[in-house]
Write an enzyme that holds these catalytic residues in place. Structure first.
Site, short mmCIF file in Angstrom:
data_model
loop_
_atom_site.label_atom_id
_atom_site.label_comp_id
_atom_site.label_asym_id
_atom_site.label_seq_id
_atom_site.Cartn_x
_atom_site.Cartn_y
_atom_site.Cartn_z
N THR A 20 -7.49 -4.73 1.89
CA THR A 20 -7.19 -5.10 2.56
C THR A 20 -8.08 -4.77 3.98
O THR A 20 -8.59 -5.33 4.77
CB THR A 20 -5.74 -5.53 2.80
N THR A 96 -3.04 -2.06 -0.93
CA THR A 96 -2.03 -1.44 -0.65
C THR A 96 -1.05 -1.94 -1.77
O THR A 96 0.21 -1.72 -1.54
CB THR A 96 -0.81 -2.11 1.02
N ASP A 97 -1.66 -3.12 -2.17
CA ASP A 97 -1.01 -3.36 -3.23
C ASP A 97 -0.18 -2.30 -4.42
O ASP A 97 1.10 -2.22 -4.90
CB ASP A 97 -1.40 -4.67 -3.95
#
Length: 333
Positions: A20, A96-97
């Site tokens: 992201t 960040t997943d």
């Protein structure tokens, strides 16, 4: 005279993996994709060059969900080479997943002394209030701090410094999504300076694998589950993690199957809760923690199922004997 943490001549390498933090809109489509380069990310941060001499390298460019263990093994090799090249600090940007997992796996494998800090963003660059630039600046400031040396892999978001072994993503969208539920953060960024509140004992590294990691899967306990997903795992996986209820409990109907699996492969008992340890002797009913441990399962201690899976896979790849695997969980939790 400037302190070491404020010396703008310190050098930091930023390795970008996508995610992201590197995402923007590329056309009429409403969604975003990872398109920004490392140079783009660095150029978007006011005051970054006042913290250190920063260079960027595009290591990968993909969503965090698409990263593979092989990517992280390659990343560890790059971290080692960067440290040998005299870099003062390293920052890794990614989605960040999977950040809590990639940072932890890196922590298991990385043996260098050069500080390495992971960061990312919850709001993409096309969004008002994008948090990527602030997180990148804070990560660089942490990477050149004296407190980061010898602290293991760190994760920095929202001006909080977390240990990779403790941090978890706890919200799907909040800029404050990351926290360390059992311990709290290691420190904070205050006026551009990393302030550590406590230190961590170093953990013994695991040897890097020479090939792909053995397959280890997670099976989660849920109300009324019959344990169908436990069937036929022998020969398909090298190890198993059970994400159990509460302090380490499963339905009674799972017990015989888990005992048979534990005789065939390492089976680790973790809690699906995400904070707090697996108990050892509080409960005694069939399917309780004491019953399952007596059947040969290995306690994950305070490790959540996702990190327990990585630790088990890493030790299986290293050929660690089963008694030593159990000890490794006690040492790491």
């Amino acid at each position: 005279m400037l302190s070491a943490d404020r010396d703008p001549n310190r050098t930091v390498l930023v390795l970008t993996l996508g995610g992201t933090i590197a995402m923007t809109r590329t056309g009429v489509a409403s969604g975003v994709t990872p398109t920004l380069t490392g140079s783009d990310l660095v150029a978007a941060v006011p005051g970054l060059q006042d913290a250190a001499v920063v260079t960027a390298e595009d290591f990968r460019q993909m969503p965090g969900a698409s990263l593979a263990i092989s990517d992280i093994v390659s990343l560890v090799d790059r971290l080692k080479r960067a440290g040998l090249g005299g870099i003062d600090g390293i920052v890794v940007t990614q989605g960040t997943d999977t950040l809590e997992e990639t940072a932890y796996l890196t922590d298991l494998y990385y043996q260098g002394s050069t500080p390495a800090v992971f960061t990312g963003a919850m709001r993409n660059a096309a969004t008002a209030g994008a948090d990527g630039p602030a997180n990148l600046l804070a990560a660089v400031q942490t990477a050149v701090s004296a407190g980061a040396r010898g602290a293991g892999i760190l994760v920095v978001l929202g001006d909080e410094i977390h240990a990779a072994r403790h941090v978890r993503k706890m919200h799907t969208t909040s800029p404050g999504a990351f926290c360390s539920p059992d311990t709290g953060p290691l420190g904070h960024l205050v006026e551009g300076t990393a302030r550590f509140h406590r230190s961590l004992n170093p953990i013994a590294p695991v040897p890097l694998p020479v090939g792909a990691l053995p397959q280890v899967e997670i099976v989660t306990a849920s109300l009324g589950s019959t344990g169908t997903l436990l069937e036929g795992l022998e020969g398909k996986v090298a190890g198993l993690v059970v994400a159990a209820f509460g302090a380490g409990h499963v339905p009674e109907t799972w017990c015989a199957r888990l005992e048979a699996l534990a005789a065939a492969m390492p089976v680790v008992l973790a809690s699906r809760i995400g904070s707090g340890p697996v108990l050892t002797s509080t409960y005694a009913f069939p399917g309780s923690e004491s019953d399952l441990l007596a059947r040969g399962l290995i306690s994950a201690g305070a490790l959540d199922p996702y990190k327990a899976r990585l630790l088990l896979a890493a030790h299986l790849a290293a050929g660690t004997p089963r008694p030593e695997i159990a000890k490794a969980f006690l040492d790491r939790s």
